[in-house]
Write a protein that holds these residues in place. Structure first.
Motif, PDB file in Angstrom:
ATOM      1  N   SER A 119       0.841  -1.198   0.000  1.00 23.74           N
ATOM      2  CA  SER A 119       0.000   0.000   0.000  1.00 23.74           C
ATOM      3  C   SER A 119       0.876   1.248   0.000  1.00 23.74           C
ATOM      4  O   SER A 119       1.750   1.405   0.857  1.00 23.74           O
ATOM      5  N   ILE A 120       0.657   2.126  -0.966  1.00 25.57           N
ATOM      6  CA  ILE A 120       1.348   3.414  -1.036  1.00 25.57           C
ATOM      7  C   ILE A 120       0.356   4.483  -0.608  1.00 25.57           C
ATOM      8  O   ILE A 120      -0.654   4.730  -1.281  1.00 25.57           O
ATOM      9  N   ILE A 121       0.606   5.097   0.522  1.00 24.54           N
ATOM     10  CA  ILE A 121      -0.231   6.199   1.000  1.00 24.54           C
ATOM     11  C   ILE A 121       0.395   7.493   0.491  1.00 24.54           C
ATOM     12  O   ILE A 121       1.606   7.698   0.625  1.00 24.54           O
ATOM     13  N   TYR A 122      -0.423   8.375  -0.089  1.00 20.52           N
ATOM     14  CA  TYR A 122       0.170   9.546  -0.727  1.00 20.52           C
ATOM     15  C   TYR A 122      -0.633  10.825  -0.475  1.00 20.52           C
ATOM     16  O   TYR A 122      -1.858  10.805  -0.325  1.00 20.52           O
ATOM     17  N   THR A 123       0.097  11.932  -0.428  1.00 21.49           N
ATOM     18  CA  THR A 123      -0.472  13.266  -0.287  1.00 21.49           C
ATOM     19  C   THR A 123       0.177  14.171  -1.330  1.00 21.49           C
ATOM     20  O   THR A 123       1.201  13.833  -1.922  1.00 21.49           O
ATOM     21  N   ASN A 124      -0.409  15.317  -1.550  1.00 18.18           N
ATOM     22  CA  ASN A 124       0.209  16.332  -2.404  1.00 18.18           C
ATOM     23  C   ASN A 124      -0.343  17.708  -2.040  1.00 18.18           C
ATOM     24  O   ASN A 124      -1.470  17.823  -1.548  1.00 18.18           O
ATOM     25  N   ASP A 125       0.470  18.735  -2.227  1.00 18.94           N
ATOM     26  CA  ASP A 125       0.048  20.122  -2.019  1.00 18.94           C
ATOM     27  C   ASP A 125      -0.599  20.333  -0.645  1.00 18.94           C
ATOM     28  O   ASP A 125      -1.639  20.975  -0.521  1.00 18.94           O
ATOM     29  N   SER A 159      -5.782  19.183  -2.588  1.00 20.08           N
ATOM     30  CA  SER A 159      -4.828  20.023  -1.853  1.00 20.08           C
ATOM     31  C   SER A 159      -5.265  20.181  -0.405  1.00 20.08           C
ATOM     32  O   SER A 159      -6.389  19.838  -0.034  1.00 20.08           O
ATOM     33  N   TYR A 160      -4.340  20.711   0.407  1.00 21.50           N
ATOM     34  CA  TYR A 160      -4.621  21.119   1.790  1.00 21.50           C
ATOM     35  C   TYR A 160      -5.160  19.977   2.652  1.00 21.50           C
ATOM     36  O   TYR A 160      -5.982  20.183   3.549  1.00 21.50           O
TER      37      TYR A 160
END
Length: 590
Positions: A30-36, A282-283
């Motif tokens: 599992s790749i947990i990801y966020t951005n901005d 985002s955020y």
């Protein structure tokens, strides 16, 4: 290009999947990801009219811990723009946010353009503080000895009996969307470069070279790219979809930069293979969970919130929030009408980078007021880039922290001498996509360099195609055809009237150092202008002072049009109660 399927409903149980070229009998990853994330560590969401705690790093840490306790293999990554955005990042240049990311358990991050907002050298210090790796295949630094010193283009992580390559990609817009001077030496020469600035083919080649270097060594090849899908990226052929379509060998693309919600977009690469592309918005509006299955399939889903918090990370968050509240949390005024960056008619439709908005007028007026009223100087015009106005100000009590969140970059206000021609060219530079429609956002096309103004009014005629010429770094060179900006008039404070802009006349122009001294958003026409006052104060502090200057009603100043000192200028266009501003910028119909 495939028709994009952007799903705005964040349903945790909904999966979108693609099949990779490789399969394996190893365990699921599992790749947990966020951005901005933009330092929204105190993320609040509106529920039934009330603001409550939303998704935070502490909840992501809780998610990671719970999944690991279930025996799952987990990798936590970020696709850029994490350390800048609110006072929680700017007060110490992002170091505390890095500490939070370390505690949360991030393993890898792409380099966002706003990672450089505190300076390139500062970011290198930040990267040393990080216990995770930054990767970029197309960002290059040239040292004094002429040798390149770059971040690693990719990183291979072993998990679940698999080898997974993450290829970092930095947007070619970095050199102009962050302050250009951050990437120059003392002689004004660029000592950094980003593949893709001169030609999109350079970007594709950098990504392909990294894919080719790792493809035979790994089971999955995933791009971790700070590349958006907004109009600017699409027109420049530098979007995440463009990269997929012009390369071969990627299995998935975790993106950022345009703040778009893309749950699962299937884009075909050069060989016709479907590649899963995703971006969480985002955020911390959502966190993504990408699953690399034992059957070789890649699935992804979003979570808007999570019930478990990691107590250690939560304590770090609370400590940072408390420290900021002590410095910036005191009430300074009461705002009568919300000042917004978004449309009041269509939810989440951001307009501050496309047209006049009341918060744009308000921020530009704060600088115009500062030099004319507070400092007693003669300021003819003030300009503020829409991309520098980061959030709204809700009606009711307001604090310095609210002002800091609107203008979190720490820019200094300046006053320079500029000709009418230079001012016209700057306005024109901001209108390159005006009148176009961004179907990804269902919104007017955005340009971070769109100028909100004070002391001036103008029209934009989008029936003319933009003919702004830029150099390979995105800097203004000239206007090759007809100007879209027309009927520009400057307010004469003594006469109380707007008068036509004189191309040969020298005006006193106010703004932030990002635009007027550092050629931000490509405004190189001001590079050699003489200063009247340099670095007069931080933008958010001047914004706060403008709030305090309104007529008081009881203990606090009441922020409304009739209470502004600028109302003393007869004939001055000002109307904060209108969400679309006072009519300083008119966009004509095509």
């Amino acid at each position: 290009m495939n028709k994009r399927i952007i799903l705005f409903a964040l349903v945790a149980a909904l999966f979108v999947s693609c099949t990779t070229a490789k399969t394996s009998g190893a365990s699921e990853v599992s790749i947990i990801y966020t951005n901005d994330v933009h330092t929204y560590i105190n993320n609040m969401v509106k529920v039934d009219g009330n603001y409550v705690s939303g998704l935070r790093f502490s909840k992501i840490a809780g998610l990671v811990k719970d999944m690991k306790n279930e025996g799952k293999e987990v990798i936590l990554v970020d696709a850029g723009d994490a350390i800048q955005g609110t006072s929680y990042g700017s007060f110490d240049g992002g170091f505390s946010v890095i500490d939070l990311m370390n505690a949360t358990g991030y393993k890898l991050a792409a380099i966002g353009n706003h990672e450089f907002d505190y300076g390139a050298d500062h970011f290198y210090d930040i990267s040393k503080r990080a216990k995770f790796d930054y990767v970029s295949c197309n960002l290059h630094y040239i040292g004094k000895d002429g040798k390149h010193r770059d971040f690693a283009p990719y990183k291979i992580i072993k998990a679940g009996g698999r080898k997974i390559a993450f290829i970092g990609i930095c947007t070619p817009e970095t050199l102009t969307s962050s302050s250009p001077t951050n990437f120059q030496n003392e002689n004004g020469e660029f000592i950094y470069s980003v593949d893709g600035c001169a030609s999109e083919k350079d970007l594709y080649a950098s990504v392909q070279n990294s894919i080719d270097a790792v493809k035979s060594k790994v089971d999955f090849c995933i791009a971790l790219g700070h590349l958006g899908v907004s109009m600017g990226e699409i027109k420049g052929h530098i979007s995440s979809a463009d990269v997929i379509e012009n390369t071969k060998g990627l299995d998935a693309f975790i993106g950022g930069h345009s703040h778009t919600i893309i749950l699962g977009e299937k884009v075909k690469d050069l060989e016709g293979k479907e590649v899963l592309s995703t971006q969480t918005g985002s955020y911390l509006s959502a966190v993504g969970i990408m699953t690399l299955g034992t059957d070789g399939k890649i699935k992804t889903k979003f979570l808007k919130d999570y019930g478990t918090c990691d107590s250690k990370v939560a304590k770090l968050e609370d400590k940072l929030v408390d420290s900021i509240n002590q410095v910036y949390g005191n009430q300074i005024a009461v705002l009568e009408t919300k000042l917004d960056v978004n449309s009041p008619e269509i939810e989440n439709q951001r307009l501050i980078r496309a047209q006049e908005m009341n918060i744009g007028d308000f921020v530009a007026d704060s600088v115009y007021w500062f030099f004319n009223v507070a400092q007693g100087l003669d300021c003819d015009v003030a300009i503020i880039n829409g991309g520098g106005i980061r959030t709204f100000i809700k009606d009711g009590p307001v604090t310095v922290n609210d002002m800091k969140n609107v203008q979190p970059f720490g820019n200094m206000v300046c006053l320079i001498k500029a000709t009418g021609q230079q001012i016209l060219d700057a306005l024109e530079m901001g209108t390159t996509v005006t009148g176009e429609w961004d179907y990804e956002w269902n919104s007017p096309a955005e340009n971070g360099g769109f100028l909100q103004v004070a002391g001036i009014k103008y029209e934009i005629d989008p029936s003319y195609k933009s003919s702004v010429k830029k150099d390979e770094k995105g800097m203004f060179v000239s206007v090759e055809g007809k100007y879209r900006v027309k009927n520009v008039c400057v307010f004469n404070k003594k006469k109380g009237a707007y008068e036509p802009l004189d191309m040969k006349k020298t005006y006193s122009l106010a703004g932030i150092n990002y635009l007027l001294r550092n050629s931000g958003n490509g405004l190189s026409m001001f590079r050699n202008c003489d200063a009247i006052v340099d670095y007069a104060g931080q933008d958010y502090e001047i914004l706060a002072e403008y709030c305090r200057s309104f007529i008081k009603d009881g203990t606090y100043a009441r922020i409304k049009t009739e209470g502004s000192r600028l109302k003393e200028y007869k004939g001055y266009l000002i109307d904060y109660e209108n969400p679309f501003g006072a009519g300083r910028i008119q966009i004509l119909k095509k």
